[in-house]
Write an enzyme that holds these catalytic residues in place. Structure first.
Site, short mmCIF file in Angstrom:
data_model
loop_
_atom_site.label_atom_id
_atom_site.label_comp_id
_atom_site.label_asym_id
_atom_site.label_seq_id
_atom_site.Cartn_x
_atom_site.Cartn_y
_atom_site.Cartn_z
N SER A 43 -10.76 6.34 -0.33
CA SER A 43 -10.28 6.18 1.05
C SER A 43 -10.84 7.32 1.89
O SER A 43 -10.93 8.46 1.40
CB SER A 43 -8.74 6.20 1.05
OG SER A 43 -8.25 6.16 2.37
N GLN A 84 -10.86 2.55 1.75
CA GLN A 84 -9.84 2.30 2.79
C GLN A 84 -10.08 3.28 3.93
O GLN A 84 -9.99 4.49 3.75
CB GLN A 84 -8.43 2.49 2.20
CG GLN A 84 -7.34 2.14 3.20
CD GLN A 84 -5.93 2.38 2.66
OE1 GLN A 84 -5.23 3.29 3.10
NE2 GLN A 84 -5.49 1.54 1.73
N LYS A 114 -2.25 6.12 -4.17
CA LYS A 114 -3.39 7.03 -3.96
C LYS A 114 -3.05 8.44 -4.42
O LYS A 114 -1.90 8.86 -4.31
CB LYS A 114 -3.72 7.12 -2.45
CG LYS A 114 -3.75 5.80 -1.71
CD LYS A 114 -4.12 5.97 -0.24
CE LYS A 114 -3.88 4.68 0.54
NZ LYS A 114 -2.51 4.51 1.05
N THR A 118 -1.08 -3.25 7.57
CA THR A 118 -0.24 -2.95 8.71
C THR A 118 1.16 -2.58 8.21
O THR A 118 1.40 -2.51 7.01
CB THR A 118 -0.20 -4.15 9.69
OG1 THR A 118 0.48 -3.76 10.89
CG2 THR A 118 0.48 -5.37 9.08
N THR A 119 2.05 -2.33 9.14
CA THR A 119 3.43 -2.07 8.74
C THR A 119 4.33 -2.27 9.96
O THR A 119 3.86 -2.25 11.09
CB THR A 119 3.59 -0.64 8.18
OG1 THR A 119 4.87 -0.52 7.56
CG2 THR A 119 3.47 0.42 9.24
N ASP A 151 0.82 -1.20 0.00
CA ASP A 151 0.00 0.00 0.00
C ASP A 151 0.86 1.26 0.00
O ASP A 151 1.66 1.48 0.91
CB ASP A 151 -0.90 -0.01 1.25
CG ASP A 151 -1.85 1.17 1.29
OD1 ASP A 151 -2.84 1.16 0.53
OD2 ASP A 151 -1.58 2.13 2.03
N TYR A 180 3.00 9.94 0.66
CA TYR A 180 3.99 9.32 1.56
C TYR A 180 5.41 9.58 1.07
O TYR A 180 6.37 9.40 1.81
CB TYR A 180 3.78 7.81 1.68
CG TYR A 180 2.41 7.36 2.15
CD1 TYR A 180 1.59 8.19 2.90
CD2 TYR A 180 1.94 6.08 1.86
CE1 TYR A 180 0.34 7.77 3.32
CE2 TYR A 180 0.70 5.65 2.28
CZ TYR A 180 -0.10 6.51 3.00
OH TYR A 180 -1.34 6.09 3.42
N HIS A 190 -7.40 9.48 -2.04
CA HIS A 190 -6.95 9.33 -0.65
C HIS A 190 -7.96 9.85 0.38
O HIS A 190 -8.04 9.34 1.49
CB HIS A 190 -5.61 10.08 -0.48
CG HIS A 190 -4.73 9.58 0.60
ND1 HIS A 190 -3.37 9.51 0.50
CD2 HIS A 190 -4.99 9.14 1.86
CE1 HIS A 190 -2.85 9.04 1.61
NE2 HIS A 190 -3.82 8.80 2.46
#
Ligand SMILES: NC(=O)C1=CN([C@@H]2O[C@H](COP(=O)(O)OP(=O)(O)OC[C@H]3O[C@@H](n4cnc5c(N)ncnc54)[C@H](O)[C@@H]3O)[C@@H](O)[C@H]2O)C=CC1
Ligand SMILES: O=CCc1c[nH]c2ccccc12
Length: 295
Positions: free
Chosen positions: A151, A173, A88, A245-246, A58, A63, A118
Site C-alpha cells: 500500500s 492500495q 496491514k 469506502t466506509t 479492510d 487502526y 501499509h
C-alpha cells in the site's frame, strides 16, 4: 433494511484469487488514536455492512480496530470463507510474521485473504524493501495469508521489490479519485499484473469539494439516479480499481451498493478524468509524499 441483490463483481488477482470490487474500511471513520477499548459502534457498523452484503473488509494493525472486526465477523454468522479480510503491517522492518500472528489473534482468524505492507516509508534502502517482501512471501507460503500486497508504494518502490520478488504483489492500495489519478503508476500496475485498490474514493464528491468535477458528478448522479458517491465508486470499478469506502450511516452503506447496478460509458470516464486532472488533492500521507508523487 432490504438488501440490494445486484452482486458486487469480483476482480481476479495475479495469484488466482478473487477480490470483491467494493470494500468496507475500518480505518478512517473508526481509527483509534489510543487503545480505548472495544468500540461497539464500530462492531455494529461492520456487522451492518456484512449484513448488507459487503464481504471485502479492510483493516490494519494501526487502526486498532482488528478486535472489533474479529467480533463483527464472528457475530455476523457469515461463514469465514465467504468473507474477504484484509489487514496491514505498518512497519515491515520489524517482525512481520509476529505482526501478522498478532493481527490474526485479534481478528480471531486462522488466515487473512490479503496482507499488505501499509507503506514503504520506513525503508531506508531497496534492500530493506526486498527483504521485507521476502518475509511476506514466507507468510503466504505458510498459509497465514492467501495473498500478499503493498500500500502507498510508488513505482520506484515496486521496481525495487520486483527485482528480487518470487511472488509479484497482488495489489497496491493507494489513494485514488479524480483528483489523484496516478496514470503512470496505474499503467505500471497493469503491466505487472498488480491490482489497484483505492482508498479515499469519495474524495471528489466529499472533502475535496469544490472542484472541477462538481457539475459533471452532479449530472451523472442525475442521469443514473444515484448519489455522487456512487458515481465516484463506479468510476473506480469501471477502471478495474477496487474502491474501499466506509460510513457509520446505514443509508449510505446501503446506497453505495448501487454502484454495482450501472456502468459509466468510456466517454464519461474520459471526461471525468480530464476534469479531475485540473486539480490535485491528497487527503492522506501528505506529510510524507512529495508534491511530485502524482504518477
Ligand atoms: N492504505 C492506506 O494508507 C489507507 C487506507 N484507508 C482505508 O480506506 C478506507 C476508506 O477510506 P476513506 O478515505 O474513508 O474513504 P471514502 O473516500 O470512501 O470516504 C468515506 C468517508 O466519507 C464520508 N462521507 C460519505 N458520504 C459523504 C457525504 N455525502 N458528505 C460528506 N462526507 C461523506 C463518510 O462518512 C466516511 O467517513 C478506510 O477506512 C481504510 O480502511 C484509508 C486511508 C489510507
Ligand atoms: O491507513 C490510512 C489512514 C490511517 C488512519 N490511521 C492511521 C494511523 C497511521 C497511519 C495511517 C492511518
Amino acid at each position: 433494511m432490504a438488501k440490494i441483490h445486484t452482486p458486487i463483481p469480483s476482480l481476479k488477482l495475479n495469484d488466482g484469487t478473487s477480490m470483491p470490487m467494493l470494500g468496507y474500511g475500518t480505518g478512517t471513520a473508526w481509527y483509534k488514536k489510543t487503545d480505548t477499548g472495544l468500540d461497539q459502534a464500530c462492531i455494529d457498523s461492520i456487522k451492518l455492512a456484512i449484513g448488507l452484503d459487503y464481504t471485502h473488509l479492510d483493516g490494519a494493525e494501526v487502526y486498532k480496530t482488528e478486535p472489533e472486526l474479529g467480533i463483527a465477523i464472528k457475530e455476523s454468522g457469515v461463514p469465514r470463507e465467504k468473507l474477504y479480510v484484509v489487514t496491514k503491517v505498518l512497519n515491515a522492518k520489524e517482525d512481520v510474521e509476529g505482526s501478522l500472528k498478532t493481527s490474526l489473534k485479534k481478528l480471531q482468524l486462522d488466515y487473512v485473504d490479503l496482507y499488505l505492507i501499509h507503506q514503504p516509508f520506513w525503508a531506508k534502502s531497496d534492500e530493506e524493501l526486498q527483504s521485507s517482501w521476502a518475509e511476506m512471501e514466507k507468510l503466504k507460503e505458510a498459509g497465514l495469508t492467501k495473498s500478499i500486497g503493498v500500500s502507498n508504494y510508488l513505482q520506484n518502490h515496486l521496481e525495487a521489490v520486483l527485482k528480487t520478488a518470487k511472488v509479484v504483489p497482488a495489489c497496491n492500495q493507494i489513494e485514488f479519485h479524480p483528483y489523484l489519478q496516478h496514470p503512470g503508476l496505474l499503467d505500471f500496475h497493469k503491466k505487472h499484473g498488480i491490482a489497484t485498490t483505492a482508498y479515499g474514493p469519495l474524495s471528489a464528491a466529499t472533502k475535496a469539494k469544490p472542484g472541477p468535477t462538481d457539475d459533471f458528478l452532479a449530472a451523472l448522479a442525475k442521469k443514473y439516479a444515484v448519489s455522487e458517491g456512487e458515481i465516484s465508486l463506479r468510476w473506480c470499478i469501471d477502471q478495474d480499481v477496487v474502491p474501499i469506502t466506509t460510513s457509520g450511516k446505514e443509508q449510505r452503506l446501503s446506497d453505495y451498493l448501487r454502484a454495482a447496478t450501472f456502468k459509466l460509458t468510456p466517454a464519461e470516464i474520459k471526461e471525468m478524468n480530464e476534469l479531475g486532472q485540473q486539480k490535485h488533492y491528497r487527503g492522506f500521507w501528505g506529510h510524507i509524499f512529495s508534491e511530485d508523487d502524482r504518477s
